[in-house]
Design an enzyme around this catalytic site. Structure first.
Site, PDB file in Angstrom:
ATOM      1  N   GLY A  60      32.431  15.949  48.068  1.00 38.62           N
ATOM      2  CA  GLY A  60      33.061  14.634  48.044  1.00 38.62           C
ATOM      3  C   GLY A  60      33.789  14.418  46.732  1.00 38.62           C
ATOM      4  O   GLY A  60      33.583  15.161  45.769  1.00 38.62           O
ATOM      5  N   CYS A  91      28.803  21.569  46.868  1.00 41.83           N
ATOM      6  CA  CYS A  91      29.604  20.902  45.834  1.00 41.83           C
ATOM      7  C   CYS A  91      28.919  19.594  45.394  1.00 41.83           C
ATOM      8  O   CYS A  91      27.871  19.625  44.762  1.00 41.83           O
ATOM      9  CB  CYS A  91      31.021  20.669  46.339  1.00 41.83           C
ATOM     10  SG  CYS A  91      32.199  20.291  45.022  1.00 41.83           S
ATOM     11  N   TYR A  92      29.465  18.431  45.740  1.00 38.77           N
ATOM     12  CA  TYR A  92      28.824  17.169  45.396  1.00 38.77           C
ATOM     13  C   TYR A  92      27.411  17.113  45.963  1.00 38.77           C
ATOM     14  O   TYR A  92      26.496  16.575  45.325  1.00 38.77           O
ATOM     15  CB  TYR A  92      29.654  16.004  45.935  1.00 38.77           C
ATOM     16  CG  TYR A  92      29.019  14.640  45.728  1.00 38.77           C
ATOM     17  CD1 TYR A  92      29.131  13.989  44.498  1.00 38.77           C
ATOM     18  CD2 TYR A  92      28.317  14.016  46.746  1.00 38.77           C
ATOM     19  CE1 TYR A  92      28.551  12.747  44.306  1.00 38.77           C
ATOM     20  CE2 TYR A  92      27.739  12.771  46.563  1.00 38.77           C
ATOM     21  CZ  TYR A  92      27.852  12.131  45.342  1.00 38.77           C
ATOM     22  OH  TYR A  92      27.262  10.902  45.152  1.00 38.77           O
ATOM     23  N   HIS A 180      32.808  25.885  48.076  1.00 41.15           N
ATOM     24  CA  HIS A 180      32.987  25.525  49.491  1.00 41.15           C
ATOM     25  C   HIS A 180      33.015  26.790  50.355  1.00 41.15           C
ATOM     26  O   HIS A 180      34.059  27.448  50.458  1.00 41.15           O
ATOM     27  CB  HIS A 180      34.287  24.735  49.682  1.00 41.15           C
ATOM     28  CG  HIS A 180      34.239  23.356  49.122  1.00 41.15           C
ATOM     29  ND1 HIS A 180      33.747  22.276  49.825  1.00 41.15           N
ATOM     30  CD2 HIS A 180      34.614  22.880  47.906  1.00 41.15           C
ATOM     31  CE1 HIS A 180      33.825  21.189  49.068  1.00 41.15           C
ATOM     32  NE2 HIS A 180      34.344  21.521  47.898  1.00 41.15           N
ATOM     33  N   GLU A 182      32.982  26.877  53.532  1.00 41.77           N
ATOM     34  CA  GLU A 182      33.601  26.586  54.824  1.00 41.77           C
ATOM     35  C   GLU A 182      35.111  26.821  54.859  1.00 41.77           C
ATOM     36  O   GLU A 182      35.703  26.889  55.938  1.00 41.77           O
ATOM     37  CB  GLU A 182      33.311  25.130  55.238  1.00 41.77           C
ATOM     38  CG  GLU A 182      34.004  24.058  54.425  1.00 41.77           C
ATOM     39  CD  GLU A 182      33.265  23.649  53.163  1.00 41.77           C
ATOM     40  OE1 GLU A 182      33.562  22.570  52.621  1.00 41.77           O
ATOM     41  OE2 GLU A 182      32.384  24.417  52.707  1.00 41.77           O
ATOM     42  N   SER A 235      46.338  10.057  80.759  1.00 45.44           N
ATOM     43  CA  SER A 235      47.572  10.026  79.984  1.00 45.44           C
ATOM     44  C   SER A 235      48.516  11.149  80.373  1.00 45.44           C
ATOM     45  O   SER A 235      49.692  11.127  80.014  1.00 45.44           O
ATOM     46  CB  SER A 235      47.252  10.148  78.490  1.00 45.44           C
ATOM     47  OG  SER A 235      46.731  11.438  78.211  1.00 45.44           O
ATOM     48  N   GLY A 237      47.683  14.178  79.429  1.00 48.62           N
ATOM     49  CA  GLY A 237      47.329  15.208  78.461  1.00 48.62           C
ATOM     50  C   GLY A 237      46.059  15.940  78.853  1.00 48.62           C
ATOM     51  O   GLY A 237      45.383  15.600  79.822  1.00 48.62           O
ATOM     52  N   VAL A 238      45.725  16.942  78.068  1.00 48.35           N
ATOM     53  CA  VAL A 238      44.562  17.781  78.344  1.00 48.35           C
ATOM     54  C   VAL A 238      43.265  16.978  78.246  1.00 48.35           C
ATOM     55  O   VAL A 238      42.378  17.093  79.100  1.00 48.35           O
ATOM     56  CB  VAL A 238      44.518  18.973  77.359  1.00 48.35           C
ATOM     57  CG1 VAL A 238      43.223  19.768  77.530  1.00 48.35           C
ATOM     58  CG2 VAL A 238      45.718  19.879  77.579  1.00 48.35           C
ATOM     59  N   ASP A 239      43.149  16.137  77.225  1.00 54.40           N
ATOM     60  CA  ASP A 239      41.890  15.456  76.945  1.00 54.40           C
ATOM     61  C   ASP A 239      41.452  14.540  78.087  1.00 54.40           C
ATOM     62  O   ASP A 239      40.336  14.651  78.596  1.00 54.40           O
ATOM     63  CB  ASP A 239      42.001  14.642  75.649  1.00 54.40           C
ATOM     64  CG  ASP A 239      42.514  15.478  74.496  1.00 54.40           C
ATOM     65  OD1 ASP A 239      42.314  16.702  74.528  1.00 54.40           O
ATOM     66  OD2 ASP A 239      43.135  14.901  73.588  1.00 54.40           O
ATOM     67  N   THR A 241      42.530  14.474  81.097  1.00 51.32           N
ATOM     68  CA  THR A 241      42.408  15.209  82.359  1.00 51.32           C
ATOM     69  C   THR A 241      41.077  15.936  82.448  1.00 51.32           C
ATOM     70  O   THR A 241      40.418  15.926  83.502  1.00 51.32           O
ATOM     71  CB  THR A 241      43.570  16.217  82.496  1.00 51.32           C
ATOM     72  OG1 THR A 241      44.804  15.510  82.465  1.00 51.32           O
ATOM     73  CG2 THR A 241      43.463  16.990  83.799  1.00 51.32           C
ATOM     74  N   LYS A 389      39.539  19.995  69.877  1.00 48.04           N
ATOM     75  CA  LYS A 389      40.540  20.278  70.896  1.00 48.04           C
ATOM     76  C   LYS A 389      40.324  21.630  71.576  1.00 48.04           C
ATOM     77  O   LYS A 389      40.411  21.738  72.801  1.00 48.04           O
ATOM     78  CB  LYS A 389      41.933  20.241  70.264  1.00 48.04           C
ATOM     79  CG  LYS A 389      43.075  20.273  71.267  1.00 48.04           C
ATOM     80  CD  LYS A 389      43.214  18.921  71.937  1.00 48.04           C
ATOM     81  CE  LYS A 389      44.403  18.848  72.851  1.00 48.04           C
ATOM     82  NZ  LYS A 389      44.667  17.475  73.305  1.00 48.04           N
TER      83      LYS A 389
END
Length: 534
Positions: A60, A91-92, A180, A182, A235, A237-239, A241, A389
């Site tokens: 952070g 880190c933080y 980090h 990641e 909409s 879109g993929v999501d 649907t 996604k």
């Protein structure tokens, strides 16, 4: 999907505001381990109710010396100890562990940012697959440094400047990394996370999409009563649907889909989407033309956040009317509204209800998340809200959604309203943008590049430029082309087109679209920018 529906070992990330926090979540999921991110300042019962096996304290921008710096709740250490939970501070997060457990953190004399080499001092759990003397390049980003460890902790690795880079207390099951792991700038970071989770913590790699489908269907059936009816906002879109397909699998014909033409769709989007729903997906969909309603409310509006909230409010108003009409038809009022909200929408929008997040900035108010009115009559079902996604696309393949449909580039819920900078109703901005966008996308498809790009689109800029067309001076509009590569939309890099491709596209646009005499390309990554312009 709710966290409690996941039966595999949970890795819980406490978010302290790092721009990389979402990457921790995503990297761990790529190891077939379910991970979830909540606010670092969440109350203890919010943490313990999830019963995590591992807790990761994120990095952070804060200093542990600041009076209002975020921290984990009182009783956290005691709960971890009594429940056999493992803790990793990054880190933080590492500095927070050191300070709260009795060590000392000071402002560093030599601050460390960017790539840095570290060397292993002890062959212990957090870096137990490395030998003493082994070196690796990592990504540092800190100003404070650990100068004294709490009792029972040992230094596992140091940076080339002598700073503490990794610590561990095996008895307490606490570990910490000053860097980090990641990010891709730490090439061996995934190896470290893999070793920590599987060898040190004993986490099982048992989370997968097939199990998620079964669990989510159970959750939907348990939420929606046997006589309840549900509306799904499609909409195109993929999501949305995939969300609709999943809910349909759970409750069948009690799902009623509605597609709203809000006047902010792409070129021939309405015709193309409705054909796909009926021919390929076999979903019963009612199309509502509300373009005049939306555009009248958006007239004169310039602020992007205001646009999003207006659009969200109008969508809900339409769904309420649709629900009322269904009530007359069915004799029973629909109780739920399905939305294809994704995890990045939640992360980048207003915080999840009850999260208490106050140490990370809202990047945007997504219409699925931040734009919903408080007096909305329909209860929400968001089966994808903990997924990224690429995970939604995996889920869609399992549900037999056509592959060509799943590969469609994302399209924002507010539509072209966030791709026309300024008043969307001014002049013929929407018509110009539709034509430009169609030429750009079709050119990408013709060149065989569509599947290599995560998202591509055009943007209408609120500026005019001087040009020469047909031997005459023009004062016309400028449009921008945006194309990015990404895995989950949380980070992205701009796509490197060949110069000839850009030259051809720019010529097609200026020669075909009346009112455009200049084309520019957006070559900004995310961060620092977002993918969309508004």
């Amino acid at each position: 999907m709710e966290p409690k529906a996941v039966k595999s070992d949970l890795v819980l990330i406490l978010d302290y505001g790092s721009q990389y926090t979402h990457l921790i979540t995503r990297r761990i999921r790529s190891l077939n381990v379910f991970s979830l991110c909540i606010s670092g300042t969440s109350p203890l019962d919010a943490i313990t109710s999830l019963n995590p096996k591992v807790i990761i304290l994120s990095g952070g921008p804060h200093s542990v010396h600041s009076p209002n710096s975020p921290t984990f709740p009182s009783g956290f250490v005691e709960w971890v100890q009594s429940n056999g939970c493992f803790v990793l501070g990054i880190c933080y997060g590492l500095q927070l562990i050191v300070q709260r457990l009795g060590g000392e953190v000071r402002v560093g004399e030599k601050q460390e940012y960017g790539r840095m080499e570290i060397e292993v001092e002890k062959n212990l759990g957090i870096l137990g697959n490395k030998k003493i003397g082994d070196r690796q390049v990592v990504w540092m980003s800190h100003g404070d440094e650990v100068v004294r460890l709490p009792e029972g902790f040992e230094v596992v690795a140091r940076s080339q400047q002598g700073g503490v880079a990794a610590v561990e207390n095996r008895e307490k099951r606490f570990c910490g990394l000053q860097y980090h792991p990641e990010v891709t700038h730490s090439p061996e970071g995934m190896d470290t996370l893999r070793y920590f989770l599987f060898d040190f913590c004993g986490v099982g790699a048992s989370w997968n999409m097939e199990n998620l489908v079964d669990e989510e269907i159970k959750v939907i059936k348990g939420t929606v009563g046997p006589e309840d009816h549900v509306i799904c906002a499609l909409s195109g879109g993929v999501d949305s649907t995939v969300a609709a397909t999943l809910v349909y699998k759970a409750i069948g014909d009690r799902l009623h889909c509605v597609f709203v033409d809000n006047g902010l769709l792409r070129y021939k989007e309405r015709e193309r989407v409705m054909e796909t729903f009926e021919r390929d997906l076999h979903l019963p969909v009612t199309c509502v033309d509300a373009s005049e309603q939306f555009l009248s409310k958006l007239k004169g509006v310039i602020d992007p956040e205001t646009k999003r909230k207006i659009i969200g409010k109008e969508f809900i108003s339409i769904f309420d009317v649709f629900a009322h009409d269904l009530e007359k038809k069915l004799g029973k009022k629909p109780a739920y509204l399905v939305q294809g909200t994704l995890y990045p929408d939640v992360i980048e929008s207003c915080p999840p209800p009850g999260s208490g997040r106050n140490h990370s900035h809202t990047i945007k108010s997504h219409h699925n998340v931040g734009g919903l009115p408080k007096d909305m009559k329909l209860k929400l079902i968001e089966p994808l809200k903990l997924l990224f996604k690429d995970e939604v696309r995996q889920l869609g393949r399992i549900l037999n959604v056509p592959g060509a449909f799943l590969k469609r580039h994302p399209f924002p819920g507010p539509g072209l309203a966030v791709r026309v900078l300024g008043d969307v109703t001014e002049g013929n901005a929407l018509d110009i943008l539709r034509q430009v966008d169609e030429i750009f996308i079709q050119s990408i498809k013709d060149a065989g590049l569509y599947d290599s790009i995560w998202q591509a689109f055009a943007v209408f800029l609120p500026v005019r430029s001087v040009g020469v067309q047909g031997d005459q001076r023009t004062h016309s509009h400028v449009v921008a082309l945006r194309a990015v590569t990404s895995q989950d939309g949380m980070t992205a890099d701009w796509y490197y087109f060949e110069h000839k491709f850009l030259d051809d596209v720019a010529r097609k646009i200026c020669n075909s679209v009346r009112g455009v005499n200049r084309v520019v390309q957006d070559i900004t990554s995310k961060p620092p920018s977002t993918i969309e312009w508004e």
